[in-house]
Design a protein around this motif. Structure first.
Motif, PDB file in Angstrom:
ATOM      1  N   LEU A  57       0.860  -1.187   0.000  1.00 54.79           N
ATOM      2  CA  LEU A  57       0.000   0.000   0.000  1.00 54.79           C
ATOM      3  C   LEU A  57       0.896   1.237   0.000  1.00 54.79           C
ATOM      4  O   LEU A  57       1.786   1.366   0.847  1.00 54.79           O
ATOM      5  N   THR A  58       0.674   2.142  -0.971  1.00 53.22           N
ATOM      6  CA  THR A  58       1.479   3.364  -1.087  1.00 53.22           C
ATOM      7  C   THR A  58       0.555   4.543  -1.339  1.00 53.22           C
ATOM      8  O   THR A  58      -0.424   4.427  -2.091  1.00 53.22           O
ATOM      9  N   PHE A  59       0.857   5.691  -0.717  1.00 50.84           N
ATOM     10  CA  PHE A  59       0.049   6.896  -0.918  1.00 50.84           C
ATOM     11  C   PHE A  59       0.855   7.931  -1.709  1.00 50.84           C
ATOM     12  O   PHE A  59       2.017   8.189  -1.396  1.00 50.84           O
ATOM     13  N   HIS A  60       0.221   8.511  -2.718  1.00 46.15           N
ATOM     14  CA  HIS A  60       0.858   9.527  -3.556  1.00 46.15           C
ATOM     15  C   HIS A  60       0.083  10.833  -3.443  1.00 46.15           C
ATOM     16  O   HIS A  60      -1.135  10.862  -3.642  1.00 46.15           O
ATOM     17  N   VAL A  61       0.798  11.906  -3.133  1.00 51.62           N
ATOM     18  CA  VAL A  61       0.205  13.246  -3.096  1.00 51.62           C
ATOM     19  C   VAL A  61       0.964  14.108  -4.097  1.00 51.62           C
ATOM     20  O   VAL A  61       2.181  14.284  -3.978  1.00 51.62           O
ATOM     21  N   PHE A  62       0.258  14.637  -5.095  1.00 53.70           N
ATOM     22  CA  PHE A  62       0.869  15.475  -6.118  1.00 53.70           C
ATOM     23  C   PHE A  62       0.625  16.949  -5.789  1.00 53.70           C
ATOM     24  O   PHE A  62      -0.377  17.313  -5.195  1.00 53.70           O
ATOM     25  N   GLY A  63       1.551  17.802  -6.250  1.00 54.18           N
ATOM     26  CA  GLY A  63       1.279  19.231  -6.282  1.00 54.18           C
ATOM     27  C   GLY A  63       1.607  20.015  -5.036  1.00 54.18           C
ATOM     28  O   GLY A  63       1.280  21.203  -4.969  1.00 54.18           O
ATOM     29  N   LEU A  64       2.274  19.408  -4.043  1.00 50.93           N
ATOM     30  CA  LEU A  64       2.641  20.162  -2.850  1.00 50.93           C
ATOM     31  C   LEU A  64       4.127  20.495  -2.847  1.00 50.93           C
ATOM     32  O   LEU A  64       4.516  21.629  -3.042  1.00 50.93           O
ATOM     33  N   ASP A  65       4.949  19.512  -2.662  1.00 45.83           N
ATOM     34  CA  ASP A  65       6.384  19.757  -2.664  1.00 45.83           C
ATOM     35  C   ASP A  65       7.003  18.975  -3.825  1.00 45.83           C
ATOM     36  O   ASP A  65       6.742  19.278  -4.965  1.00 45.83           O
ATOM     37  N   LYS A  66       7.798  17.970  -3.513  1.00 45.72           N
ATOM     38  CA  LYS A  66       8.406  17.153  -4.549  1.00 45.72           C
ATOM     39  C   LYS A  66       7.356  16.231  -5.159  1.00 45.72           C
ATOM     40  O   LYS A  66       6.657  15.520  -4.439  1.00 45.72           O
ATOM     41  N   ALA A  96      -6.464  11.565 -16.544  1.00 48.61           N
ATOM     42  CA  ALA A  96      -5.348  11.273 -17.457  1.00 48.61           C
ATOM     43  C   ALA A  96      -5.032  12.526 -18.270  1.00 48.61           C
ATOM     44  O   ALA A  96      -5.185  12.561 -19.491  1.00 48.61           O
ATOM     45  N   THR A  97      -4.608  13.578 -17.585  1.00 50.11           N
ATOM     46  CA  THR A  97      -4.296  14.849 -18.229  1.00 50.11           C
ATOM     47  C   THR A  97      -2.955  15.362 -17.717  1.00 50.11           C
ATOM     48  O   THR A  97      -2.511  14.984 -16.624  1.00 50.11           O
ATOM     49  N   GLU A  98      -2.310  16.257 -18.491  1.00 48.55           N
ATOM     50  CA  GLU A  98      -1.047  16.835 -18.022  1.00 48.55           C
ATOM     51  C   GLU A  98      -1.265  17.619 -16.737  1.00 48.55           C
ATOM     52  O   GLU A  98      -0.440  17.572 -15.816  1.00 48.55           O
ATOM     53  N   ALA A  99      -2.357  18.393 -16.664  1.00 51.77           N
ATOM     54  CA  ALA A  99      -2.593  19.218 -15.482  1.00 51.77           C
ATOM     55  C   ALA A  99      -2.673  18.354 -14.230  1.00 51.77           C
ATOM     56  O   ALA A  99      -2.110  18.700 -13.181  1.00 51.77           O
ATOM     57  N   ALA A 100      -3.370  17.235 -14.304  1.00 49.51           N
ATOM     58  CA  ALA A 100      -3.520  16.370 -13.136  1.00 49.51           C
ATOM     59  C   ALA A 100      -2.179  15.771 -12.725  1.00 49.51           C
ATOM     60  O   ALA A 100      -1.872  15.679 -11.534  1.00 49.51           O
ATOM     61  N   LEU A 101      -1.382  15.379 -13.709  1.00 49.45           N
ATOM     62  CA  LEU A 101      -0.155  14.651 -13.412  1.00 49.45           C
ATOM     63  C   LEU A 101       1.043  15.564 -13.181  1.00 49.45           C
ATOM     64  O   LEU A 101       2.072  15.115 -12.686  1.00 49.45           O
ATOM     65  N   GLN A 102       0.918  16.857 -13.544  1.00 52.74           N
ATOM     66  CA  GLN A 102       2.090  17.730 -13.452  1.00 52.74           C
ATOM     67  C   GLN A 102       1.906  19.001 -12.628  1.00 52.74           C
ATOM     68  O   GLN A 102       2.894  19.636 -12.294  1.00 52.74           O
ATOM     69  N   SER A 103       0.669  19.425 -12.354  1.00 54.47           N
ATOM     70  CA  SER A 103       0.544  20.687 -11.628  1.00 54.47           C
ATOM     71  C   SER A 103      -0.516  20.674 -10.521  1.00 54.47           C
ATOM     72  O   SER A 103      -0.337  21.324  -9.496  1.00 54.47           O
ATOM     73  N   ASN A 104      -1.614  19.993 -10.688  1.00 48.85           N
ATOM     74  CA  ASN A 104      -2.685  20.034  -9.677  1.00 48.85           C
ATOM     75  C   ASN A 104      -2.275  19.378  -8.364  1.00 48.85           C
ATOM     76  O   ASN A 104      -1.355  18.548  -8.330  1.00 48.85           O
ATOM     77  N   VAL A 105      -2.997  19.705  -7.306  1.00 48.24           N
ATOM     78  CA  VAL A 105      -2.928  18.921  -6.068  1.00 48.24           C
ATOM     79  C   VAL A 105      -3.880  17.742  -6.243  1.00 48.24           C
ATOM     80  O   VAL A 105      -5.093  17.935  -6.425  1.00 48.24           O
TER      81      VAL A 105
END
Length: 616
Positions: A209-218, A341-350
């Motif tokens: 089990l792994t948790f991924h959070v995008f868009g905050l720090d690294k 499945a968009t660039e915004a979701a995978l590269q900039s959004n939280v």
């Protein structure tokens, strides 16, 4: 999977386990309608609120849970839904936020429950979903993980695994457009401290089990290497699809909306991509559109192709789940959560996704496609379709409105007759261009103005006759040259609030004696004292007290006396309400003889308090 017709399933997952009560709940969502948010406190009520309880039952549940619930939502994506005075009790719980880049898009819940008999006994639950806190009728996914403080030998591993989620929890107050009260920030920090040592259970049959959070720090790196993949996403762009497929060296199965697939570039639709859409039979007609306030912000994906966007007066329906499955040598890696499945979701959004590793024969690409079965059907497209001009115009309106939704508004209330308010804007946004902007109070569309409220040195002033109409919820309305409109709600900071303002909201619900008795019994319900059940054909308002005649008040004496005997704290609530009603002219909702009864009950309550040193 959350089905369109089972919208209650999400809030059912919030309910405490047997023997526990809510300690603190923190939720995040992209779109939010306040009417749906009212259902959240109902999930934590000590007893099930029924249709017979009506708005007063909702009111009592919201009052009791509001200071233990925090909901963070993207500024510019907050709407009303069905109008209700009761949202006044959510004012301190709703926090509009703005991400440092991109949009704030996660749909998660951090839940802490406390044992009813042992305050040191805490248990935890984490929900990760694709469903917003709105009235959407869409196909979504949700994953639930229960946990407890980690055992001594598990603390380091548990802390490492949950660190991304704790980072999100700590970051939330700093993203809010309206500063949170210091005590609220302190409580959130303390909750984050406790979550640092929570050990969430890995579901049965899952290996990791792994948790991924995008868009905050690294930004986390997703390892999507594998011979084949399945992507389920309502919104997809060429760039987003490329990011997900780069490491997949075999076929990719893509389930999306027809509009999204039609707008992909022909080059993206290569021989290794197999496309599907939801079968028509799985898309339920939207029978709620006519019941939604035209001012509701349409729940749309933040980075959806313009053609896929919905008109502003409809709720979202159809496919809304976000899932990625990749088959690898160590099993199937299943990711689910908020990211399209968009660039915004995978590269900039939280965004937040949870990754589960599981046996491929049961959870891999083939098994998942087989499980979807008749829900999906192959969809052939040549791609390259142009965006719908109407949808693009709506998207431009949405972006325009979002610019102002992060404005910091402040309201000062003057206790005068009539009441006076001053509203000012501390931001420096310029209005104009091809769009018009106006604002008004949520409760009073006639109190507002064009543009935004004035600056701090020249605030907008207005008078309000009824205290219950004063609200920090401010509606912004954007309109383009062709008459399209879009609305959102901003939460102002309310200064010099009058303590009896919420009492006025309650009093407005008390239209007759039966309503008063029903609310009174709800206020006392936590005593757990039960009276004998009377004739079910007789209108009653007894709640756990058993039968109290909702028309005459018969049985009310027994209910109040038992509450005194139990040292019931709800009596203070009753006193506040009775005192407020006494200040109103013509508010004749008390049953005959109640004044004398209440005087005796309160005197007994005070006497017990004096004898026990205040420990009632």
């Amino acid at each position: 999977m959350l089905e369109p017709q089972t919208r209650a399933a999400l809030t059912e997952q919030l309910a405490p386990p047997p023997g526990y009560t809510l300690s603190h709940a923190v939720g995040t969502t992209f779109t939010l309608d306040l009417a749906t948010a009212l259902t959240v406190p109902l999930s934590f009520a000590s007893r099930r609120i029924s249709r017979d309880d009506g708005s007063l039952g909702v009111l009592d549940a919201v009052r009791r849970a509001a200071d233990r619930v925090d909901i963070f939502a993207q500024a510019g994506e907050i709407g009303m839904g069905r109008p209700s005075d009761l949202v006044a009790f959510l004012e301190q719980s709703i926090h509009p936020v703005v991400a440092r880049q991109g949009l704030f898009h996660p749909k998660v819940w951090f839940l802490e429950y406390r044992h009813l008999d042992d305050s040191e006994d805490l248990t935890y639950r984490y929900l990760c979903a694709s469903r917003n806190l709105t009235n959407d009728r869409s196909w979504d996914v949700i994953a639930r993980f229960d946990g407890a403080p980690a055992a001594t030998g598990r603390r380091r591993d548990a802390a490492s695994r949950i660190a991304p989620l704790v980072g999100l929890l700590r970051a939330l107050p700093g993203l809010a457009t309206r500063p949170l009260p210091p005590d609220r920030v302190t409580r959130l920090d303390a909750l984050a401290d406790r979550w640092r040592s929570v050990d969430l259970e890995t579901p049965r049959e899952m290996r990791d089990l792994t948790f991924h959070v995008f868009g905050l720090d690294k930004r986390p790196t997703l390892d999507l290497r594998g011979p084949r993949a399945l992507v389920i996403s309502p919104f997809v762009t060429d760039g987003g699809l490329r990011l997900l497929r780069d490491a997949v060296h075999g076929p990719t199965h893509l389930v999306s909306r027809p509009d999204s697939l039609d707008q992909l570039a022909p080059s993206s639709l290569d021989g290794s991509l197999v496309t599907y859409v939801l079968d028509d039979a799985a898309t339920f007609p939207d029978d709620t559109a006519d019941t939604v306030d035209p001012g509701v912000v349409a729940p749309v994906a933040p980075d959806a192709p313009p053609r896929a966007r919905l008109s502003v007066d409809r709720v979202l329906s159809g496919l809304h789940a976000k899932v990625v499955v990749v088959d690898r040598h160590d099993g199937a890696h299943v990711l689910l959560g908020s990211a399209n499945a968009t660039e915004a979701a995978l590269q900039s959004n939280v965004e937040v996704m949870v990754e589960l590793t599981a046996p491929a024969p049961r959870f891999g690409v083939g098994a998942t496609l087989e499980a979807l079965g008749a829900l999906v059907e192959p969809f052939a497209t040549d791609g390259g379709a142009s965006p719908d001009p109407e949808a693009e115009a709506e998207h431009a309106l949405e972006i325009y409105l979002r610019r102002f939704a992060g404005s910091r508004l402040t309201m000062r209330l003057h206790d005068s007759d009539p009441f006076e308010i001053e509203v000012w804007n501390e931001s420096t946004h310029e209005t104009g261009g091809d769009h018009d902007l106006r604002w008004h109070l949520l409760s009073r569309p006639d109190i507002g103005g064009t543009g935004l409220p004035g600056p701090p040195d020249a605030p907008t002033r207005a008078t309000v006759d009824e205290l219950a109409d004063v609200t920090p919820f401010v509606v912004l309305v954007a309109r383009d040259l062709h008459g399209r409109e879009r609305r959102t709600i901003v939460v102002a900071t309310l200064l010099d609030d009058i303590e009896r303002r919420h009492d006025a909201v309650i009093a407005r619900q008390l239209t007759d004696t039966a309503a008063f008795i029903r609310l009174l019994t709800l206020l006392l319900e936590l005593s757990g004292v039960a009276l004998p059940v009377a004739d079910p054909e007789t209108p009653s308002a007894g709640g756990v007290f058993g039968h109290v005649d909702a028309t005459s008040g018969a049985g009310l004496f027994e209910a109040l006396v038992r509450a005194v005997g139990a040292g019931h704290s709800g009596l203070e609530d009753v006193r506040r309400l009775v005192d407020y009603l006494a200040t109103l002219d013509g508010q004749d909702v008390l049953p005959p003889g109640f004044d004398a009864l209440w005087s005796s009950v309160w005197a007994a309550h005070e006497q017990i308090a004096s004898q026990t040193g205040g420990n009632r």
